[in-house]
Motif scaffolding. Structure first.
Motif, PDB file in Angstrom:
ATOM      1  N   VAL A   1       0.836  -1.201   0.000  1.00  0.00           N
ATOM      2  CA  VAL A   1       0.000   0.000   0.000  1.00  0.00           C
ATOM      3  C   VAL A   1       0.870   1.251   0.000  1.00  0.00           C
ATOM      4  CG1 VAL A   1      -1.599   1.349   1.404  1.00  0.00           C
ATOM      5  CG2 VAL A   1      -2.018  -1.089   1.026  1.00  0.00           C
ATOM      6  N   TYR A   2       1.884   1.270   0.897  1.00  0.00           N
ATOM      7  CA  TYR A   2       2.772   2.435   0.927  1.00  0.00           C
ATOM      8  C   TYR A   2       3.591   2.532  -0.361  1.00  0.00           C
ATOM      9  CZ  TYR A   2       1.856   3.969   5.705  1.00  0.00           C
ATOM     10  OH  TYR A   2       1.273   4.492   6.818  1.00  0.00           O
ATOM     11  N   GLY A   3       3.955   1.383  -0.909  1.00  0.00           N
ATOM     12  CA  GLY A   3       4.767   1.359  -2.131  1.00  0.00           C
ATOM     13  C   GLY A   3       4.036   1.965  -3.319  1.00  0.00           C
ATOM     14  N   ALA A   4       2.705   1.920  -3.273  1.00  0.00           N
ATOM     15  CA  ALA A   4       1.924   2.507  -4.368  1.00  0.00           C
ATOM     16  C   ALA A   4       2.206   3.998  -4.488  1.00  0.00           C
ATOM     17  CB  ALA A   4       0.437   2.259  -4.128  1.00  0.00           C
ATOM     18  N   ARG A   5       2.609   4.611  -3.356  1.00  0.00           N
ATOM     19  CA  ARG A   5       2.867   6.058  -3.397  1.00  0.00           C
ATOM     20  C   ARG A   5       3.982   6.377  -4.381  1.00  0.00           C
ATOM     21  NH1 ARG A   5       2.409   8.522   2.685  1.00  0.00           N
ATOM     22  NH2 ARG A   5       0.161   8.767   2.554  1.00  0.00           N
ATOM     23  N   THR A   6       5.152   5.801  -4.172  1.00  0.00           N
ATOM     24  CA  THR A   6       6.258   6.091  -5.086  1.00  0.00           C
ATOM     25  C   THR A   6       5.988   5.504  -6.476  1.00  0.00           C
ATOM     26  OG1 THR A   6       7.368   4.170  -4.174  1.00  0.00           O
ATOM     27  CG2 THR A   6       8.065   6.328  -3.374  1.00  0.00           C
ATOM     28  N   ALA A   7       5.328   4.326  -6.492  1.00  0.00           N
ATOM     29  CA  ALA A   7       5.090   3.671  -7.779  1.00  0.00           C
ATOM     30  C   ALA A   7       4.213   4.537  -8.676  1.00  0.00           C
ATOM     31  CB  ALA A   7       4.434   2.307  -7.566  1.00  0.00           C
ATOM     32  N   LEU A   8       3.245   5.240  -8.108  1.00  0.00           N
ATOM     33  CA  LEU A   8       2.347   6.049  -8.933  1.00  0.00           C
ATOM     34  C   LEU A   8       2.834   7.489  -9.074  1.00  0.00           C
ATOM     35  CD1 LEU A   8      -1.135   4.793  -7.685  1.00  0.00           C
ATOM     36  CD2 LEU A   8       0.181   4.028  -9.652  1.00  0.00           C
ATOM     37  N   LEU A   9       3.497   7.995  -8.024  1.00  0.00           N
ATOM     38  CA  LEU A   9       3.939   9.393  -8.067  1.00  0.00           C
ATOM     39  C   LEU A   9       5.018   9.598  -9.123  1.00  0.00           C
ATOM     40  CD1 LEU A   9       3.702  12.196  -6.783  1.00  0.00           C
ATOM     41  CD2 LEU A   9       5.597  11.563  -5.270  1.00  0.00           C
TER      42      LEU A   9
END
Lengths: 306, 555
Positions: free
Chosen positions: A100-108
């Motif tokens: 879930v937290y990884g989605a931040r960098t993955a999408l940003l």
């Protein structure tokens, strides 16, 4: 028999038109276009998957059951359980939370690259298409040179120069992807310039820069924008690859590519989930974005191939 | 038994829209039937249905019998047989209907070899025969040439020859001369008439041009909105129309004859210079709005001889007058217009508008604005000359605010004023071009030009993309604006009949040179240059041209 000078009744009042086309009205137009009446299932699933990922990224602290770096030494490489829905990784961190937290960098990251490359590309494309002549020729060769470099290579070079993290690769990839946008913009602008409405503006006394930026650019933006979203998926995969190589986002920040990297040793130990889960997330995100981008460019741009 | 019989033909789209409402007509062998109407009248749909070219998924009803065989519901194989033996079609734009990569010979012999089973030698012989039948000068040589080496008129003749290769009993012509110059049109019509008579073919001739229909057709069918309005012998329909719609169509069709074809009685005599000059103080026509002397433009092309688009053009235009520049495509009239409005640099010569030198392309903001206030232009195609994203009101506001320091609100109200002056309403201000009709768009373009209050207004084929009834309205508008504002107009056109209604003087151009200048009435009645005479003689007019002119009966 005479003809009335007033317009014929059949030609009555025009349909009310919305105000200027902003992103919101554009979105409304796209969603209301004829084919939107019965959106096909694939499209709905893709949009749903992306929506879930975006929401998870934004509200990560509320969604994730644990902090991303909380270590549970009693459960290392644990299989899925009630406490850890997707299991844990080699350090005993909850996989779901890290995902879930990884989605931040993955999408940003890809978002910034798409924005950056679109801005740079449209600017250069507009200049090349509008001015033509030697500027067009020089820019065209510059694009050719950039095309020759794999974008991942450029990103690695940038990391070597400016250090690891998200910033350097994002800037490098923005530059690497700009030529794709620039070429499309250039050809659209060239077509636009030859249309009489541009001559009409000139005859009215408007200056070249005003026509180019205030009138021609907005007219090509929807098509270029739709095409640019297609780059999102490629960039996402490449940035994940960069993290996997250890050159992108650095531990302990959770990132899908880095998670796969960290899970390598676990695979030999039989714990495949820590590598598989982020990998699947990358695949789903890329496929979903591409489906949406295809549809978007079909609807706006009449299906100009990327 | 007629060659072609259409009875009660209907056409429905899957969406439920009915485009044809029970069309019935017949074409006999050796007969030419004209199918006349404005855009959207269903004339092309009807004709296409005859040879099985109805739109995909459209539902056809009624009966079409061609050569004794039914077309509706026929199998693909039967339709193919019909197209091979019974009917052929020629289209508006010959260039888009021919493969640019193959020679004329390939185009001509393909059908003969594949459909008629002729040997290569026999097919070539037939092709030469057909090409000479359509009066192409060197058939053997043409077989080895490519489409790009041909002019539009020659190519249309090739298409006709191709259509004749299957010896069709019916030839469907869909606006075959609309894309061509008037002199070329006259030649094509002659070729078609010759072939019809020689072969006893039936012809279904689709056109929006009543004069043309009356000049070639035996009978005319007038269509509007998918229905037949009127049917009858061509001359009768033209001179004594029974349906209101036809009468209006005839009345709005500009003709060369005196005293006819004017939409509103007030503009019967455009040559009334004093009328248009009246509002000007003193009324003395000595002030020159525009002077050109020795204006030239040459285009240099890679590896080809240069084209002299405009050669030493010299003329002047009095303030408040209307001068027409007439010529066929390639005559340089559009280049002349573009030089005058500053879109194209001049190669030499002098150009002054309202006493100021305007020979160069403006540089810098002040020069640009001054130039724009000296001359404005209305472009040919209102579908392309308005920015698709900008509303009508906003387009005018932008022009107003560029040239004055009006604030937003007063610019908006002034824009609405201007829209009302050109016959639109405040509601149209909010409309984007795509929601407006062609005539409305052209009104917006005119309002936008007027917003700048130019010394001279250049109208570049401003009505040629419009339907005749809409064209009449726009011409009336221009005449009214001239009366009310004392507007100085330079009217670029290929159509002498239209020019007659707007301008009191005409300038005829050919291959970049001005060959004749004179008062419209004098020039039309007694042209002194042979080219002018040719132009006038090429304008189609009803057969038995000495008959009572149409307008007289109608008005």
């Amino acid at each position: 028999m005479t003809i009335p000078t007033t317009p014929p009744p059949a030609a009555g009042a025009p349909r009310p038109a919305p105000g200027r086309v902003g992103p919101a009205t554009l979105a409304v137009q796209v969603l209301r276009s004829p084919r939107a009446r019965r959106p096909d299932a694939v499209l709905v699933v893709a949009a749903g998957a992306l929506a879930v990922m975006t929401l998870a990224a934004v509200f990560a602290p509320f969604v994730a059951p644990y902090p991303p770096d909380a270590i549970d030494l009693l459960a290392v490489n644990a299989p899925p359980s009630a406490a850890h829905w997707l299991g844990t990784d080699g350090l005993g961190r909850d996989l779901l939370s890290r995902l879930v937290y990884g989605a931040r960098t993955a999408l940003l990251g890809p978002l910034l690259v798409v924005i950056g490359s679109t801005v740079i590309g449209m600017l250069l494309g507009l200049i090349a298409g509008w001015r033509g002549g030697w500027i067009d020729a020089v820019l065209g060769r510059v694009f050719d040179v950039l095309f020759a470099f794999p974008s991942l290579l450029l990103a690695i070079m940038a990391v070597a120069l400016f250090g690891k993290g998200l910033v350097a690769p994002v800037i490098a990839m923005s530059i690497a992807y700009a030529p794709f946008v620039a070429r499309l913009t250039r050809s659209l602008v060239k077509a636009e310039v030859s249309r009489p409405y541009v001559s009409a503006y000139r005859v009215q006394g408007f200056g070249g820069a005003w026509i180019a930026f205030r009138r021609v650019l907005p007219n090509v933006t929807p098509i270029v924008g739709a095409q640019s979203t297609l780059n999102f998926g490629y960039v996402l995969a490449e940035l994940a690859g960069l993290s996997f190589l250890g050159l992108g986002v650095q531990p302990p920040t959770p990132d899908w590519g880095a998670m796969i990297n960290e899970a390598q040793s676990g695979i030999l130990a039989g714990a495949f989930l820590p590598a598989l889960v982020p990998a699947i997330a990358v695949v789903i995100a890329v496929v979903a974005v591409n489906i949406l981008g295809d549809e978007l460019s079909d609807r706006i741009g009449g299906g100009i191939p990327a | 038994m007629s060659l072609l019989e259409i009875s009660n033909l209907t056409l429905d789209l899957p969406g439920g829209a009915r485009l044809l409402h029970g069309v019935s007509l017949a074409v006999g062998a050796g007969e030419t039937v004209g199918l006349v109407g404005e855009s959207g009248s269903g004339k092309s749909l009807t004709a296409r249905a005859v040879i099985g070219l109805a739109p995909d998924r459209a539902a056809l009803g009624g009966r079409i019998e061609l050569d004794g065989r039914s077309v509706i519901g026929a199998s693909g194989r039967d339709i193919l047989a019909l197209r091979r033996d019974s009917a052929a079609m020629i289209f508006q734009d010959p260039r888009s209907g021919i493969n640019p990569m193959r020679t004329i010979g390939d185009h001509m012999t393909e059908t003969l070899r594949l459909c008629e089973g002729l040997s290569a030698a026999a097919a070539t012989a037939r092709a030469v025969e057909l090409l000479s039948a359509v009066r192409l000068p060197r058939p053997e040589e043409h077989l080895r040439q490519y489409p790009h080496e041909f002019s539009g008129g020659m190519l249309q003749r090739v298409m006709i020859a191709g259509a004749l290769s299957g010896s069709p009993r019916l030839l469907v012509c869909d606006e075959p001369t609309t894309a061509l110059d008037v002199t070329t049109q006259a030649e094509i019509v002659r070729v078609l008439a010759d072939q019809r008579d020689a072969r006893g073919m039936g012809m279904l001739f689709i056109t929006h041009d009543l004069n043309l229909a009356a000049s070639i057709c035996d009978r005319v069918v007038v269509m509007r909105a998918g229905r037949i309005e009127e049917e009858g012998p061509a001359l009768r329909v033209f001179t004594r129309p029974s349906a209101d719609y036809t009468a209006r169509l005839v009345a709005t069709t500009p003709t060369l004859g005196p005293g006819s074809g004017s939409g509103s009685g007030a503009d019967e005599r455009p040559a009334d210079v004093p009328a248009s000059d009246a509002p000007r103080s003193g009324g003395r026509a000595s002030a020159l709005a525009l002077t050109a002397s020795g204006l030239s433009k040459t285009y240099h092309r890679h590896g080809k001889p240069p084209v002299r688009a405009v050669v030493e053009a010299s003329f002047d235009l009095e303030a408040g007058a209307a001068l027409a520049v007439v010529g066929e495509s390639g005559s340089g009239k559009s280049t002349l217009a573009r030089m005058i409005v500053g879109l194209e640099p001049t190669d030499g010569g002098e150009l002054a508008i309202a006493g100021r030198d305007r020979a160069t392309i403006p540089r810098g903001r002040r020069e640009r604005l001054a130039r724009a206030r000296s001359v404005q232009m209305v472009f040919q195609d209102p579908y392309l000359s308005l920015d698709p994203r900008i509303t009508a009101g906003r387009a005018i506001e932008d022009a107003l605010r560029l040239h004055s320091d009006l604030d937003r609100a007063s610019a908006t109200s002034r824009a609405v004023d201007l829209l009302e002056q050109v016959g639109l309403t405040a509601a149209h201000a909010e409309a984007r071009p795509r929601t407006l009709s062609g005539g409305q768009r052209q009104r917006v373009a005119i309002a936008r030009a007027l917003a700048i209050e130019p010394d001279v207004l250049v109208l570049d084929e401003a009505t040629s993309a419009l339907d005749v009834s809409v064209q009449a309205q726009v011409l009336d508008l221009i005449a009214r604006l001239r009366r009310e504002r004392g507007l100085t107009v330079l009217f670029i056109s290929h159509d002498l009949a239209v020019v007659r209604r707007v301008c009191e003087e005409v300038l005829v151009m050919r291959a970049g040179e001005i060959v004749e200048r004179g008062g419209t009435v004098r020039l039309l009645e007694a042209p002194s240059h042979p080219y002018t005479r040719l132009l006038i003689d090429s304008v189609p007019r009803p057969r038995q041209a000495d008959a009572q002119p149409a307008g007289a009966t109608v008005a």
